[in-house]
Motif scaffolding. Structure first.
Motif, PDB file in Angstrom:
ATOM      1  N   LEU A  88       0.838  -1.202   0.000  1.00  0.00           N
ATOM      2  CA  LEU A  88       0.000   0.000   0.000  1.00  0.00           C
ATOM      3  C   LEU A  88       0.874   1.255   0.000  1.00  0.00           C
ATOM      4  O   LEU A  88       0.569   2.236  -0.697  1.00  0.00           O
ATOM      5  CB  LEU A  88      -0.911  -0.007   1.224  1.00  0.00           C
ATOM      6  CG  LEU A  88      -2.099   0.959   1.209  1.00  0.00           C
ATOM      7  CD1 LEU A  88      -3.053   0.629   0.079  1.00  0.00           C
ATOM      8  CD2 LEU A  88      -2.843   0.889   2.547  1.00  0.00           C
ATOM      9  N   VAL A  89       1.970   1.232   0.769  1.00  0.00           N
ATOM     10  CA  VAL A  89       2.902   2.360   0.765  1.00  0.00           C
ATOM     11  C   VAL A  89       3.555   2.497  -0.606  1.00  0.00           C
ATOM     12  O   VAL A  89       3.708   3.612  -1.131  1.00  0.00           O
ATOM     13  CB  VAL A  89       3.969   2.187   1.867  1.00  0.00           C
ATOM     14  CG1 VAL A  89       5.011   3.301   1.787  1.00  0.00           C
ATOM     15  CG2 VAL A  89       3.326   2.175   3.242  1.00  0.00           C
ATOM     16  N   LEU A  90       3.947   1.387  -1.194  1.00  0.00           N
ATOM     17  CA  LEU A  90       4.496   1.412  -2.557  1.00  0.00           C
ATOM     18  C   LEU A  90       3.512   2.051  -3.522  1.00  0.00           C
ATOM     19  O   LEU A  90       3.869   2.887  -4.361  1.00  0.00           O
ATOM     20  CB  LEU A  90       4.804  -0.019  -3.027  1.00  0.00           C
ATOM     21  CG  LEU A  90       6.200  -0.593  -2.803  1.00  0.00           C
ATOM     22  CD1 LEU A  90       6.240  -2.030  -3.282  1.00  0.00           C
ATOM     23  CD2 LEU A  90       7.237   0.229  -3.543  1.00  0.00           C
TER      24      LEU A  90
ATOM     25  N   LEU B  61      -6.383  -1.124  -1.001  1.00  0.00           N
ATOM     26  CA  LEU B  61      -5.473  -1.277  -2.135  1.00  0.00           C
ATOM     27  C   LEU B  61      -6.242  -1.324  -3.455  1.00  0.00           C
ATOM     28  O   LEU B  61      -5.841  -0.696  -4.442  1.00  0.00           O
ATOM     29  CB  LEU B  61      -4.644  -2.551  -1.956  1.00  0.00           C
ATOM     30  CG  LEU B  61      -3.607  -2.861  -3.034  1.00  0.00           C
ATOM     31  CD1 LEU B  61      -2.507  -1.804  -3.029  1.00  0.00           C
ATOM     32  CD2 LEU B  61      -3.004  -4.245  -2.807  1.00  0.00           C
ATOM     33  N   VAL B  62      -7.347  -2.034  -3.473  1.00  0.00           N
ATOM     34  CA  VAL B  62      -8.159  -2.122  -4.692  1.00  0.00           C
ATOM     35  C   VAL B  62      -8.687  -0.740  -5.074  1.00  0.00           C
ATOM     36  O   VAL B  62      -8.630  -0.332  -6.240  1.00  0.00           O
ATOM     37  CB  VAL B  62      -9.320  -3.117  -4.505  1.00  0.00           C
ATOM     38  CG1 VAL B  62     -10.265  -3.057  -5.707  1.00  0.00           C
ATOM     39  CG2 VAL B  62      -8.797  -4.532  -4.328  1.00  0.00           C
ATOM     40  N   ALA B  63      -9.222  -0.010  -4.091  1.00  0.00           N
ATOM     41  CA  ALA B  63      -9.785   1.305  -4.382  1.00  0.00           C
ATOM     42  C   ALA B  63      -8.723   2.271  -4.905  1.00  0.00           C
ATOM     43  O   ALA B  63      -8.990   3.077  -5.798  1.00  0.00           O
ATOM     44  CB  ALA B  63     -10.440   1.873  -3.128  1.00  0.00           C
ATOM     45  N   ARG B  64      -7.518   2.171  -4.371  1.00  0.00           N
ATOM     46  CA  ARG B  64      -6.436   3.055  -4.822  1.00  0.00           C
ATOM     47  C   ARG B  64      -5.901   2.649  -6.195  1.00  0.00           C
ATOM     48  O   ARG B  64      -5.187   3.429  -6.832  1.00  0.00           O
ATOM     49  CB  ARG B  64      -5.283   3.033  -3.810  1.00  0.00           C
ATOM     50  CG  ARG B  64      -5.598   3.690  -2.475  1.00  0.00           C
ATOM     51  CD  ARG B  64      -4.488   3.440  -1.489  1.00  0.00           C
ATOM     52  NE  ARG B  64      -4.761   3.999  -0.176  1.00  0.00           N
ATOM     53  CZ  ARG B  64      -4.356   5.196   0.242  1.00  0.00           C
ATOM     54  NH1 ARG B  64      -3.652   5.957  -0.582  1.00  0.00           N
ATOM     55  NH2 ARG B  64      -4.647   5.629   1.450  1.00  0.00           N
ATOM     56  N   SER B  65      -6.215   1.455  -6.618  1.00  0.00           N
ATOM     57  CA  SER B  65      -5.657   0.923  -7.873  1.00  0.00           C
ATOM     58  C   SER B  65      -6.665   0.959  -9.009  1.00  0.00           C
ATOM     59  O   SER B  65      -6.601   0.145  -9.926  1.00  0.00           O
ATOM     60  CB  SER B  65      -5.166  -0.518  -7.647  1.00  0.00           C
ATOM     61  OG  SER B  65      -4.235  -0.582  -6.595  1.00  0.00           O
ATOM     62  N   TYR B  66      -7.599   1.901  -8.966  1.00  0.00           N
ATOM     63  CA  TYR B  66      -8.675   1.904  -9.961  1.00  0.00           C
ATOM     64  C   TYR B  66      -8.144   2.021 -11.385  1.00  0.00           C
ATOM     65  O   TYR B  66      -8.774   1.551 -12.342  1.00  0.00           O
ATOM     66  CB  TYR B  66      -9.658   3.035  -9.661  1.00  0.00           C
ATOM     67  CG  TYR B  66      -9.113   4.424  -9.881  1.00  0.00           C
ATOM     68  CD1 TYR B  66      -9.237   5.054 -11.115  1.00  0.00           C
ATOM     69  CD2 TYR B  66      -8.500   5.122  -8.853  1.00  0.00           C
ATOM     70  CE1 TYR B  66      -8.748   6.324 -11.323  1.00  0.00           C
ATOM     71  CE2 TYR B  66      -8.007   6.385  -9.049  1.00  0.00           C
ATOM     72  CZ  TYR B  66      -8.129   6.992 -10.287  1.00  0.00           C
ATOM     73  OH  TYR B  66      -7.631   8.252 -10.494  1.00  0.00           O
TER      74      TYR B  66
ATOM     75  N   ILE C 175      -5.837  -7.357   7.242  1.00  0.00           N
ATOM     76  CA  ILE C 175      -5.566  -7.911   5.914  1.00  0.00           C
ATOM     77  C   ILE C 175      -6.699  -7.558   4.960  1.00  0.00           C
ATOM     78  O   ILE C 175      -6.472  -7.070   3.837  1.00  0.00           O
ATOM     79  CB  ILE C 175      -5.365  -9.436   5.997  1.00  0.00           C
ATOM     80  CG1 ILE C 175      -4.034  -9.756   6.683  1.00  0.00           C
ATOM     81  CG2 ILE C 175      -5.414 -10.077   4.600  1.00  0.00           C
ATOM     82  CD1 ILE C 175      -3.848 -11.221   7.023  1.00  0.00           C
ATOM     83  N   ALA C 176      -7.934  -7.799   5.378  1.00  0.00           N
ATOM     84  CA  ALA C 176      -9.080  -7.505   4.525  1.00  0.00           C
ATOM     85  C   ALA C 176      -9.220  -6.005   4.283  1.00  0.00           C
ATOM     86  O   ALA C 176      -9.459  -5.555   3.156  1.00  0.00           O
ATOM     87  CB  ALA C 176     -10.355  -8.069   5.148  1.00  0.00           C
ATOM     88  N   ILE C 177      -9.072  -5.223   5.339  1.00  0.00           N
ATOM     89  CA  ILE C 177      -9.211  -3.767   5.209  1.00  0.00           C
ATOM     90  C   ILE C 177      -8.161  -3.204   4.260  1.00  0.00           C
ATOM     91  O   ILE C 177      -8.461  -2.370   3.390  1.00  0.00           O
ATOM     92  CB  ILE C 177      -9.106  -3.114   6.601  1.00  0.00           C
ATOM     93  CG1 ILE C 177     -10.364  -3.432   7.423  1.00  0.00           C
ATOM     94  CG2 ILE C 177      -8.900  -1.615   6.494  1.00  0.00           C
ATOM     95  CD1 ILE C 177     -10.260  -3.035   8.881  1.00  0.00           C
ATOM     96  N   THR C 178      -6.913  -3.664   4.398  1.00  0.00           N
ATOM     97  CA  THR C 178      -5.835  -3.178   3.535  1.00  0.00           C
ATOM     98  C   THR C 178      -6.064  -3.618   2.095  1.00  0.00           C
ATOM     99  O   THR C 178      -5.794  -2.862   1.146  1.00  0.00           O
ATOM    100  CB  THR C 178      -4.474  -3.685   4.041  1.00  0.00           C
ATOM    101  OG1 THR C 178      -4.329  -3.359   5.424  1.00  0.00           O
ATOM    102  CG2 THR C 178      -3.340  -3.067   3.260  1.00  0.00           C
TER     103      THR C 178
END
Length: 1060
Positions: free
Chosen positions: A492-494, A551-556, A544-547
């Motif tokens: 997520l930081v990456l 991650l999915v939302a940030r990777s649209y 794990i689930a929250i991250t």
């Protein structure tokens, strides 16, 4: 004498009767303030039987000597000499008594610490006032004999010697003391200059001797640390001081003085000097060898703390970590200086190599010192790590070369620390109160990931990608959920740091396409019944689930590429099944899934609508209905997020026939719910309708629209694909486009919903203290806000019906504010079309607003009570409403014959708000500016009626009113406004308001002519020199005078008026 002792002891006894204590305090104060009180106190000091009384006497003497201007004591030279002589006699008696002391035997030796510390403060104050002019032998005749004369050198005398030096530093010679005032600065310079010539060398030599004695070593190091900032560094770079310092720091056994030695050495290194001299100092200290000799593992494994309560020394682990961090930051600062073009040749190759090696040695030790939970030294170390990465990255970029092997090894070590220290402990319980260090771990982990790891990512993204891949591989092979959580967190930081890096994109795609299998976990054990390990495991699985969803939302953007239709098909089910919204046991996971789904749907609304609309709506339906009954619960908030998500999808393409069918199918049960649950029971259904409407309306934000084949999207075949569909990607390009206007059919559906909601909400039209009715009112207002944007001008007849009724029910400033904000929104959006509504609500709003007032705290200039703060917000909303009216052709509403009854109230209110004398300072700037702007517009419009078509509707006598009242307000606002109360005329807000005031004055000059100038000189500017006022007015009337110059001139006048 006995009376004074009794009075002092009574003052210190909290159990004594208040009246008796008051009499005792008055007696003590009378002695303190009397002309000869100092002599009486000094005599009593030598005979005091109790240490508390002796302390009080010392305190009075200290105040008199240190702050003579505060007391009526006027010393003659003879009196001052007598005071000093008697005090020093007592001082010597305390250190080396010739007979049994009268003072109680408590604490250290025969005298308690608090008395000895206060006595040392008094002597330090005497040195500050008399040395070297009137007391030239203060050190050689009084202080140095404490540790040199055999007849008086005792533990007490050595202790007092060290106390005196500490007191002198704290009150006289330190930088902090010298910055208290100009008097303190001059005193500090005088004393330090005299000490350099007189006694500094002797003091340093004696400290070197005391360092060799275990019972004094820490205190002696403390003196070195205090005095190094202003004495010659050469005096300290001697073997008698440096060698024991290094021995203590590098000791392979437990050493209580290690912390004090590290602290002293850190202060030596921090001594101010230029970069070249700093590197020479580090070389002289052989700091590289010291760093390699520090036993980090030993220091972390034992608890070494300083036992002397008079020293502000932390534990050895913290002090050594601070020393190492200081060394590292020092050499990094030098390397940063070398990066500047003008300093490129500041260091030769040998010095540059030494500096680089020291940075790497220091970083290595810093990392070793953070291998275990530490105190506040860890934050310094982590900051040092980030600085190291940034500097060596800049060095590599400046030389167009890769980061050298040594730096790469150091960065690899940093990543190892990140893995070890950021990995969740097996028993880490986030619900713990922090007593076992959990909060400390959470804070350090945050710094490691958000600061340290992010810095490394910026420097070497490829190295970090491999690091994350390694974590993912380990997690897959071992099944360790802690590694899974850490790998997702670092990914997520990456993602947030280098989102477009191809290697990062590939890792994200792989992780998103293959959600961790542990996301399917569930438990029947309530959190309260879990033990610590169970709570820790449950928390890690939730993270794990929250991250993952985050991650999915940030990777649209991944879902916008040609090859990733299948990826979207595989990801969407995760949001809806037992890993997300349908998770059986975790409310945080359900909440994150709802939030991330909305966050993903906004930029992808066209993609999802084109390819997966049917599937998403079918999956979402189970979460839309039945409606949650508890509107304050998190589950209800999640449900509203899902309604909003569905609204964004349905509001994307209004030309599709199936979207109208879907919308009708969802709104129908909502409207039925409103009808069958009238009043407060309909709150949930109204709220859901409002959230659903957010995807509709002309104010929607630009959307990412996928341009397809012209024929695609017209039918429903694509919409009927399941999640498994999407084999062919219809996307070709991406551009920004706004949603199309609502079709008449959709407007009709929403209008019908609006009618239903209004009919069910009549209960909130009357005043009520019922909390459920207040909630219904808020939801109705929210829905009406949404309808203003959704159905456009079709909402106006309903607002004309509803707003007057809502105003009748307003019983508090907060309720009135909310209605005014709705009216302002509609007024701003519809302009002249809002006139019929404005005519109905204008007078009620004015009358309601002026029923509420508030008072300000005289110090903070803020409203005192909660109701007052609500009234402040209401008045700001009211000012914005008036500003919106005056700023359009609806200004005629103010002049309409039916509204004449409140015109005087409105004008007086505007004048008061423009001056701003009674405005809460938090809103004063914006309210003053809007009010001044309105007055200026009135001057511009109402003094040229023929040009503005207002005719005889202009209020009678307005020109005279403008000359006298508006012109006065435009000047006095700069003097009386709360934002100027403390003389702040330079802030952005102040300059903005001053500019508005000057603009109003220029409008008055242009439209009112010379009467304005004559009045302003006669009244608001009468207290300043006439020629200054005439000069300003001359510039004001000159069209060529630039506004900034006018504002500058007016600001000078305002400042002068404040002084009058």
């Amino acid at each position: 004498m006995e009376e004074l002792s009794a009075a002092v002891l009574i003052c210190l006894n909290p159990q004594i009767d208040r009246n008796v204590a008051g009499q005792a305090l008055a007696y003590c104060q009378s002695i303190r303030q009397s002309q000869d009180g100092w002599a009486f106190v000094l005599q009593h000091l030598s005979t005091a039987m109790r240490p508390e009384v002796a302390f009080w006497c010392c305190q009075v003497l200290h105040e008199i000597v240190a702050n003579p201007s505060r007391y009526p004591v006027q010393f003659s030279p003879e009196q001052r000499s007598a005071l000093r002589a008697k005090l020093l006699t007592y001082f010597r008696e305390v250190i080396c008594p010739s007979k049994a002391s009268n003072v109680s035997t408590t604490g250290m030796g025969k005298h308690p610490r608090f008395l000895l510390n206060k006595l040392s403060q008094v002597v330090a104050a005497l040195i500050a006032s008399d040395y070297p002019l009137e007391w030239g032998d203060a050190f050689q005749g009084t202080i140095m004999p404490l540790v040199s004369a055999k007849e008086i050198t005792t533990d007490e005398s050595v202790g007092m010697f060290l106390r005196l030096l500490r007191a002198l530093d704290e009150d006289v010679t330190s930088i902090r003391a010298s910055q208290l005032s100009e008097h303190h600065r001059v005193t500090s310079v005088r004393v330090k200059d005299a000490m350099r010539d007189d006694c500094v060398a002797s003091i340093v030599k004696k400290c070197g001797e005391l360092i060799m004695q275990p019972r004094y070593i820490s205190a002696a190091f403390d003196i070195v640390a205090r005095y190094v900032e202003w004495i010659d560094i050469g005096l300290l770079l001697q073997d008698a001081i440096i060698s024991p310092m290094y021995t203590a720091i590098t000791s392979q056994q437990e050493c209580p003085a290690r912390g004090a030695a590290a602290y002293a050495l850190r202060c030596v290194i921090l001594k101010r000097m230029n970069s070249e001299l700093k590197i020479n100092l580090l070389r002289t200290l052989q700091i590289d060898k010291l760093l390699q000799s520090i036993p980090a593992e030993l220091i972390c494994s034992i608890s070494e703390t300083e036992t002397n309560p008079d020293l502000s020394i932390h534990s050895s682990q913290v002090e050594v970590a601070s020393l190492v961090s200081t060394v590292c930051m020092t050499v990094l600062d030098v390397l940063k200086e070398c990066l500047k073009e003008k300093n490129a040749n500041m260091l030769d190759n040998s010095a540059r190599e030494f500096t680089t090696n020291v940075a790497q040695f220091a970083l290595s030790q810093a990392l070793r010192l953070t291998n275990e939970n530490t105190e506040d030294g860890s934050s310094q170390v982590l900051q040092c790590v980030s600085a190291y990465v940034n500097v060596f990255t800049r060095i590599a970029k400046s030389s167009n070369a890769n980061i050298n092997a040594g730096a790469i090894n150091a960065i690899s070590s940093i990543l190892e620390i990140v893995e070890k220290r950021a990995l969740m402990p097996v028993d880490h319980d986030p619900h713990d109160d922090g007593s076992d260090g959990n909060n400390s771990f959470s804070e350090q982990r945050k710094v490691l990931l958000k600061s340290v790891f992010r810095s490394v990512v910026r420097a070497t993204p490829e190295l970090c990608v491999n690091f994350v891949k390694g974590l993912l591989t380990k997690a897959s092979e071992t099944g360790d959920i802690r590694l899974t959580e850490l790998s997702l967190s670092t990914l997520l930081v990456l993602t947030s740091t280098v989102p477009d890096d191809p290697n990062v994109v590939e890792v994200r795609r792989s992780v998103i396409a293959n959600p961790p299998s542990c996301m399917l976990f569930s438990t029947d054990i309530p959190l309260s019944a879990m033990n610590r390990e169970q709570r820790a495991r449950n928390n890690q699985l939730e993270l794990i689930a929250i991250t993952y969803f985050d991650l999915v939302a940030r990777s649209y953007r991944l879902f916008l590429t040609r090859t990733d239709t299948q990826l979207l098909s595989s990801v969407l089910p995760v949001f809806f099944d037992g890993r997300g919204l349908s998770h059986r046991s975790s409310q945080p996971i359900r909440s994150q899934a709802a939030y991330s789904l909305l966050k993903l749907a906004r930029p992808l609304r066209t993609v999802v609508t084109t390819t997966h609309l049917d599937a998403v709506l079918n999956a979402a339906h189970a979460h839309l209905f039945p409606m949650k009954s508890d509107t304050s619960s998190q589950e209800f908030k999640n449900q509203m997020l899902i309604f909003e998500t569905v609204g964004y999808l349905l509001g994307t393409d209004h030309k599709r026939q199936d979207t109208l069918q879907y919308l009708t199918a969802i709104l129908k049960p909502l409207m039925e719910g409103v009808q069958s649950n009238p009043g407060s029971a309909s709150v949930a259904y109204i709220s859901a309708s409002g959230h659903l409407s957010k995807g509709f309306g002309g104010d929607s934000k630009p959307l990412l629209l996928i341009i397809n084949d012209p024929d695609q999207g017209k039918g429903s075949e694509l919409g009927k694909r399941s999640f498994a569909g999407g084999e062919e990607n219809p996307t070709k390009d991406v551009k920004v486009q706004r949603v199309s206007p609502l079709s008449p059919e959709m407007q009709a559906v929403w209008t019908a919903c609006l009618e239903t909601v209004i009919k069910a909400s009549v209960v909130c039209f009357a005043p009520s203290r019922d909390a459920s009715v207040a909630d219904l009112r808020l939801k109705l207002l929210f829905f009406l806000h949404r309808m203003v944007d959704t159905v456009g001008s079709n909402v106006l007849p309903y607002l004309e019906q509803v707003l007057p009724e809502l105003l009748k029910g307003c019983d508090s400033p907060l309720e009135l504010r909310d209605v005014i904000i709705l009216a302002s929104q509609a007024l701003t959006k519809f302009g002249e079309s809002f006139e019929a509504v404005a005519m109905r609500i204008y007078v009620p709003i004015v009358q309601k607003v002026h029923q509420h007032s508030y008072s300000l705290d005289s110090n903070t200039l803020m409203a005192i009570s909660e109701e007052g703060r609500e009234a402040v917000e209401m008045h700001r909303a009211y000012t914005y409403f008036l500003h919106a009216i005056v700023g359009t052709s609806l200004i005629r509403v103010l002049l309409h014959e039916s509204n004449q009854a409140v015109i005087q109230t409105v004008m007086n209110s505007l004048l008061a708000s423009a001056v701003g004398e009674s405005l809460d300072v938090r809103v004063a700037g914006s309210v003053m500016k809007m009010s001044l702007h309105m007055l200026g517009q009135m001057v511009e419009n109402w003094t040229s009626s023929a040009a503005n078509g207002i005719g005889s509707s202009i209020p009678t006598g307005f020109v005279e009113f403008a000359v006298e009242k508006i012109s006065t307000a435009s000047v006095l606002a700069g003097v009386k406004g709360t934002i100027f109360r403390y003389g702040d005329y330079d802030s952005g807000q102040s300059v903005s308001v001053l500019t508005e005031m000057t603009t109003v004055q220029r409008l008055c000059a242009n439209h009112l002519g010379r009467p304005f100038a004559e009045f302003i000189l006669k009244e608001p500017l009468r207290s300043i020199p006439k020629d200054l006022g005439e000069e300003y007015l001359s510039a004001l009337y000159a069209p060529s005078t630039p506004m900034p110059l006018l504002v500058e001139g007016f600001t000078a006048i305002v400042k002068l008026l404040r002084r009058m």
